[in-house]
Design a protein around this motif. Structure first.
Motif, mmCIF file in Angstrom:
data_model
loop_
_atom_site.group_PDB
_atom_site.id
_atom_site.type_symbol
_atom_site.label_atom_id
_atom_site.label_comp_id
_atom_site.label_asym_id
_atom_site.label_seq_id
_atom_site.Cartn_x
_atom_site.Cartn_y
_atom_site.Cartn_z
ATOM 1 N N GLY A 49 -30.274 -94.700 72.936
ATOM 2 C CA GLY A 49 -29.913 -93.302 72.796
ATOM 3 C C GLY A 49 -30.460 -92.707 71.525
ATOM 4 N N CYS A 50 -30.216 -91.416 71.381
ATOM 5 C CA CYS A 50 -30.673 -90.709 70.190
ATOM 6 C C CYS A 50 -29.810 -89.472 69.974
ATOM 7 N N ILE A 51 -29.886 -88.964 68.739
ATOM 8 C CA ILE A 51 -29.198 -87.715 68.406
ATOM 9 C C ILE A 51 -30.017 -87.010 67.332
ATOM 10 N N GLY A 52 -30.272 -85.730 67.553
ATOM 11 C CA GLY A 52 -31.016 -84.927 66.589
ATOM 12 C C GLY A 52 -30.068 -84.044 65.806
ATOM 13 N N LEU A 53 -30.305 -83.964 64.506
ATOM 14 C CA LEU A 53 -29.464 -83.163 63.616
ATOM 15 C C LEU A 53 -30.328 -82.178 62.862
ATOM 16 N N THR A 54 -30.066 -80.903 63.069
ATOM 17 C CA THR A 54 -30.802 -79.841 62.389
ATOM 18 C C THR A 54 -29.868 -79.182 61.388
ATOM 19 N N GLU A 55 -30.223 -79.283 60.125
ATOM 20 C CA GLU A 55 -29.375 -78.769 59.050
ATOM 21 C C GLU A 55 -29.697 -77.306 58.769
ATOM 22 N N ASP A 56 -28.644 -76.497 58.760
ATOM 23 C CA ASP A 56 -28.766 -75.087 58.394
ATOM 24 C C ASP A 56 -27.993 -74.862 57.101
ATOM 25 N N ALA A 57 -27.764 -73.615 56.734
ATOM 26 C CA ALA A 57 -27.116 -73.296 55.463
ATOM 27 C C ALA A 57 -25.757 -73.975 55.295
ATOM 28 N N ASP A 58 -24.905 -73.917 56.329
ATOM 29 C CA ASP A 58 -23.571 -74.513 56.205
ATOM 30 C C ASP A 58 -23.154 -75.311 57.428
ATOM 31 N N SER A 59 -24.116 -75.612 58.299
ATOM 32 C CA SER A 59 -23.795 -76.337 59.523
ATOM 33 C C SER A 59 -24.933 -77.271 59.917
ATOM 34 N N ILE A 60 -24.605 -78.146 60.840
ATOM 35 C CA ILE A 60 -25.619 -79.011 61.449
ATOM 36 C C ILE A 60 -25.542 -78.803 62.953
ATOM 37 N N GLU A 61 -26.680 -78.535 63.546
ATOM 38 C CA GLU A 61 -26.798 -78.355 64.993
ATOM 39 C C GLU A 61 -27.166 -79.700 65.611
ATOM 40 N N ILE A 62 -26.374 -80.121 66.584
ATOM 41 C CA ILE A 62 -26.653 -81.354 67.311
ATOM 42 C C ILE A 62 -27.503 -81.020 68.524
ATOM 43 N N GLY A 63 -28.557 -81.763 68.706
ATOM 44 C CA GLY A 63 -29.440 -81.602 69.863
ATOM 45 C C GLY A 63 -30.135 -82.919 70.142
ATOM 46 N N SER A 64 -30.995 -82.924 71.133
ATOM 47 C CA SER A 64 -31.721 -84.155 71.494
ATOM 48 C C SER A 64 -30.749 -85.337 71.564
ATOM 49 N N PHE A 65 -29.583 -85.088 72.129
ATOM 50 C CA PHE A 65 -28.531 -86.093 72.217
ATOM 51 C C PHE A 65 -28.574 -86.698 73.614
ATOM 52 N N ALA A 66 -28.879 -87.991 73.681
ATOM 53 C CA ALA A 66 -29.018 -88.635 74.980
ATOM 54 C C ALA A 66 -28.687 -90.116 74.886
ATOM 55 N N LEU B 164 -22.631 -92.255 68.364
ATOM 56 C CA LEU B 164 -23.602 -91.319 67.792
ATOM 57 C C LEU B 164 -22.928 -90.041 67.307
ATOM 58 N N LEU B 165 -21.937 -89.539 68.038
ATOM 59 C CA LEU B 165 -21.201 -88.352 67.566
ATOM 60 C C LEU B 165 -20.484 -88.651 66.255
ATOM 61 N N ASN B 166 -19.856 -89.819 66.161
ATOM 62 C CA ASN B 166 -19.191 -90.204 64.909
ATOM 63 C C ASN B 166 -20.193 -90.317 63.769
ATOM 64 N N PHE B 167 -21.366 -90.848 64.067
ATOM 65 C CA PHE B 167 -22.411 -90.939 63.054
ATOM 66 C C PHE B 167 -22.816 -89.545 62.576
ATOM 67 N N ALA B 168 -22.984 -88.605 63.503
ATOM 68 C CA ALA B 168 -23.362 -87.236 63.140
ATOM 69 C C ALA B 168 -22.316 -86.624 62.217
ATOM 70 N N GLU B 169 -21.042 -86.852 62.530
ATOM 71 C CA GLU B 169 -19.975 -86.323 61.697
ATOM 72 C C GLU B 169 -19.991 -86.965 60.308
ATOM 73 N N PHE B 170 -20.163 -88.272 60.249
ATOM 74 C CA PHE B 170 -20.262 -88.975 58.972
ATOM 75 C C PHE B 170 -21.445 -88.448 58.163
ATOM 76 N N PHE B 171 -22.586 -88.269 58.822
ATOM 77 C CA PHE B 171 -23.785 -87.740 58.168
ATOM 78 C C PHE B 171 -23.505 -86.359 57.582
ATOM 79 N N ALA B 172 -22.861 -85.502 58.380
ATOM 80 C CA ALA B 172 -22.564 -84.139 57.941
ATOM 81 C C ALA B 172 -21.610 -84.126 56.754
ATOM 82 N N LYS B 173 -20.632 -85.022 56.757
ATOM 83 C CA LYS B 173 -19.652 -85.060 55.672
ATOM 84 C C LYS B 173 -20.273 -85.489 54.345
ATOM 85 N N GLN B 174 -21.423 -86.129 54.387
ATOM 86 C CA GLN B 174 -22.110 -86.529 53.156
ATOM 87 C C GLN B 174 -22.777 -85.338 52.476
#
Length: 169
Positions: free
Chosen positions: A70-87, A101-111
């Motif tokens: 699987g994979c998950i794409g994270l696009t960082e904006d000013a105050d958010s991260i957009e999740i895409g390419s999630f499969a 992968l969702l938990n990883f995205a959240e952990f990544f964002a919290k950093q």
């Protein structure tokens, strides 16, 4: 779970990732597919290479015993991260990999100190997918967007639009 690794995509992963995404979304397998509502590939190697060149985009792969599942794409904006390419490959869905992968995205964002929420777009007709994300803390913002015809991510076979889901972190 087995020995799972979540890592940044590498150049030699590109075709494999394209295959994972297109199998997950465009074949009639698993529960996340769009087979009967969107025709054509979800992504091409060229499109993925263009995405990977964007400074604010990171693509992570989930690898188990040397196989990308699987994979998950994270696009960082000013105050958010957009999740895409999630499969997740359909043969490995319902095994907890998507949640991982969702938990990883959240952990990544919290950093990231400036990130306050995660966002994602989901096809309006994918009620079971919206329910899945709601169980993971996302909520419907009641904002919609047109299907991105100009993004070359497939041709809708029925009338579709996107729902914006969001999760505060």
């Amino acid at each position: 779970m087995k020995d799972n690794i979540i890592r940044l995509v590498e150049f030699n992963d590109i075709q494999n990732i394209v295959d994972v995404i297109n199998i997950a979304y465009r074949t009639n397998q698993g529960w996340t597919h769009e087979f009967n509502v969107v025709a054509g590939d979800r992504i091409s190697p060229k499109q993925l290479k263009i995405e990977l060149q964007k400074e604010n985009f990171k693509l992570f792969v989930l690898e188990v015993e040397g196989q990308i599942l699987g994979c998950i794409g994270l696009t960082e904006d000013a105050d958010s991260i957009e999740i895409g390419s999630f499969a997740i490959l359909p043969t490995h869905q319902n095994a907890g990999y998507g949640k991982q992968l969702l938990n990883f995205a959240e952990f990544f964002a919290k950093q990231k100190q400036h990130i306050v929420r995660l966002n994602m777009s989901v096809l309006n007709i994918r009620k079971e997918l919206v329910a899945y994300y709601e169980r993971h803390g996302y909520h419907d913002t009641h904002q919609t967007a047109s299907y991105p015809l100009d993004a070359n991510v497939g041709q809708p076979l029925i009338n579709l639009h996107l729902l914006l889901l969001s999760k505060q972190i």
